[in-house]
Design an enzyme around this catalytic site. Sequence first.
Site, PDB file in Angstrom:
ATOM      1  N   CYS A 165      -2.364   1.700   8.555  1.00 62.04           N
ATOM      2  CA  CYS A 165      -1.290   0.804   8.170  1.00 62.04           C
ATOM      3  C   CYS A 165      -1.737  -0.630   7.840  1.00 62.04           C
ATOM      4  CB  CYS A 165      -0.337   0.770   9.349  1.00 62.04           C
ATOM      5  SG  CYS A 165       1.288   0.335   8.904  1.00 62.04           S
TER       6      CYS A 165
ATOM      7  N   GLU B 165       0.820  -1.212   0.000  1.00 63.47           N
ATOM      8  CA  GLU B 165       0.000   0.000   0.000  1.00 63.47           C
ATOM      9  C   GLU B 165       0.851   1.257   0.000  1.00 63.47           C
ATOM     10  OE1 GLU B 165      -3.082  -2.022   3.137  1.00 63.47           O
ATOM     11  OE2 GLU B 165      -2.185  -0.097   3.587  1.00 63.47           O
TER      12      GLU B 165
ATOM     13  N   CYS C 269       3.284  -6.114  16.211  1.00 61.13           N
ATOM     14  CA  CYS C 269       2.594  -5.117  17.052  1.00 61.13           C
ATOM     15  C   CYS C 269       1.097  -5.446  17.067  1.00 61.13           C
ATOM     16  CB  CYS C 269       2.819  -3.700  16.534  1.00 61.13           C
ATOM     17  SG  CYS C 269       4.557  -3.229  16.522  1.00 61.13           S
TER      18      CYS C 269
HETATM   19  N1  SAH Z   1       7.164  -0.467  11.340  1.00 61.46           N
HETATM   20  C1  SAH Z   1       7.246   0.960  11.447  1.00 61.46           C
HETATM   21  C2  SAH Z   1       6.493   1.714  10.383  1.00 61.46           C
HETATM   22  C3  SAH Z   1       5.154   1.240   9.954  1.00 61.46           C
HETATM   23  S1  SAH Z   1       3.765   1.572  10.969  1.00 61.46           S
HETATM   24  C4  SAH Z   1       6.843   1.410  12.832  1.00 61.46           C
HETATM   25  O1  SAH Z   1       6.446   0.569  13.630  1.00 61.46           O
HETATM   26  O2  SAH Z   1       6.972   2.579  13.138  1.00 61.46           O
HETATM   27  C5  SAH Z   1       3.541   3.311  10.942  1.00 61.46           C
HETATM   28  C6  SAH Z   1       2.913   3.850  12.223  1.00 61.46           C
HETATM   29  O3  SAH Z   1       1.524   3.511  12.297  1.00 61.46           O
HETATM   30  C7  SAH Z   1       3.568   3.305  13.477  1.00 61.46           C
HETATM   31  O4  SAH Z   1       3.712   4.307  14.435  1.00 61.46           O
HETATM   32  C8  SAH Z   1       2.540   2.290  13.922  1.00 61.46           C
HETATM   33  O5  SAH Z   1       2.707   1.977  15.265  1.00 61.46           O
HETATM   34  C9  SAH Z   1       1.257   3.003  13.592  1.00 61.46           C
HETATM   35  N2  SAH Z   1       0.079   2.144  13.555  1.00 61.46           N
HETATM   36  C10 SAH Z   1      -0.028   0.878  13.151  1.00 61.46           C
HETATM   37  N3  SAH Z   1      -1.282   0.437  13.293  1.00 61.46           N
HETATM   38  C11 SAH Z   1      -1.994   1.459  13.787  1.00 61.46           C
HETATM   39  C12 SAH Z   1      -3.364   1.624  14.142  1.00 61.46           C
HETATM   40  N4  SAH Z   1      -4.232   0.620  14.034  1.00 61.46           N
HETATM   41  N5  SAH Z   1      -3.737   2.833  14.616  1.00 61.46           N
HETATM   42  C13 SAH Z   1      -2.853   3.843  14.735  1.00 61.46           C
HETATM   43  N6  SAH Z   1      -1.559   3.742  14.418  1.00 61.46           N
HETATM   44  C14 SAH Z   1      -1.134   2.565  13.950  1.00 61.46           C
END
Ligand code: SAH
Length: 348
Positions: free
Chosen positions: A331, A91, A115
């Site tokens: 994301c 994406e 995560c």
């Molecule tokens: N792997 C990297 C980059 C990708 S995620 C990282 O962890 O930073 C980009 C951002 O979106 C990260 O801060 C992640 O924690 C956040 N993110 C992922 N899923 C999310 C969600 N459901 N709601 C809000 N933020 C989210």
Amino acid sequence: MKDILSMTLPELQNAVQELHEPKYRGAQIYHWLHVRKVTDFAQMTDLSSALRTKLESEFCIKRLFIARRLASCMDDTVKYLYRLPDGQHVETVLMHYQHGWRLCISTQVGCKMGCQFCASTIAGYVRNLSASEMLLQIDETERDAGVTVSGLVLMGIGEPLDNFDNVIRFLDLLSDQKGRTMSLRHVTLSTCGIVPKIKELAERCSGLTLAVSLHHPENSGRNQIMPVNRKYPLPELMEACQYYFARTGRRVTYEYAVMEGENDSMEDARKLAALLKHQQAHVNLIPVNAVKERNFHADRQAAQRFMQYLEQCGIHATVRRTLGSDIQAACGQLRHEAGCVESMKREE
Ligand code: SAH
């Protein structure tokens, strides 16, 4: 066939010399690829047709294909689901900001970081993206949308520091003065906190903004929602962030997805303020995007309260605007919901 768009200028110069061509041909080809952004060797009109044929037999110019395009009805956000040459999907999100167009790109197909709140990780990790596949997310989007991207965030699917070499290659190609010339001051890389790679990044890239996905102020809570914390706990992560600031002079951004009942109490706000007390930090509070398979909910008011408290403590904080919330711009959501993950599994 070699992926020519991932090659640096010196690599291209060596490669043409191996084909018994003069070195300057390498610079000509590089210019066609990274300045003129052609998609076919036939468009390189100052090369002989014999050389173009030779190049075609040795190299490929990759492309991405738009599998889906979702335009928000609420703002100018456009989300692309791109099909990669091997049939995998990633994406890319185009967002309009005061200062121009910003693009959020993916760095891996899937993610292994686990995560809890993130859709990108649900079906696991498939593979790293090449540097060209990261560049092409910009090129294909600019072509389709008819815009010039002026800012980039590496916040799409994947953990950029888990694909370190290709990401560095991508950043080098992106900022090369003989090619694309984008200043890394307009680029933000977001990581869940791979400590040794944060330090290495501080040595390798100047100007880049580092964003760290923090999401919890304590080891015990962070361990629950971000498995990476068990390997690189908070004190080590904070030390790496301070090192990054000392080395680059760039203030670190901390992302904090506010999740009801999980990390949004005033006690959590106090702990977060204490954690960041001695740092030049910017906290980006994000009301968590609900993901169907996960039970996390956002509370915008809690995010506001959090922000006010941090500001009172002298810590710069903002609540992120929600862009494209009607088009699954969070994301990994689109790839997941479009069934690309299921079809990938069937093919295996
Ligand atoms: N792997 C990297 C980059 C990708 S995620 C990282 O962890 O930073 C980009 C951002 O979106 C990260 O801060 C992640 O924690 C956040 N993110 C992922 N899923 C999310 C969600 N459901 N709601 C809000 N933020 C989210």
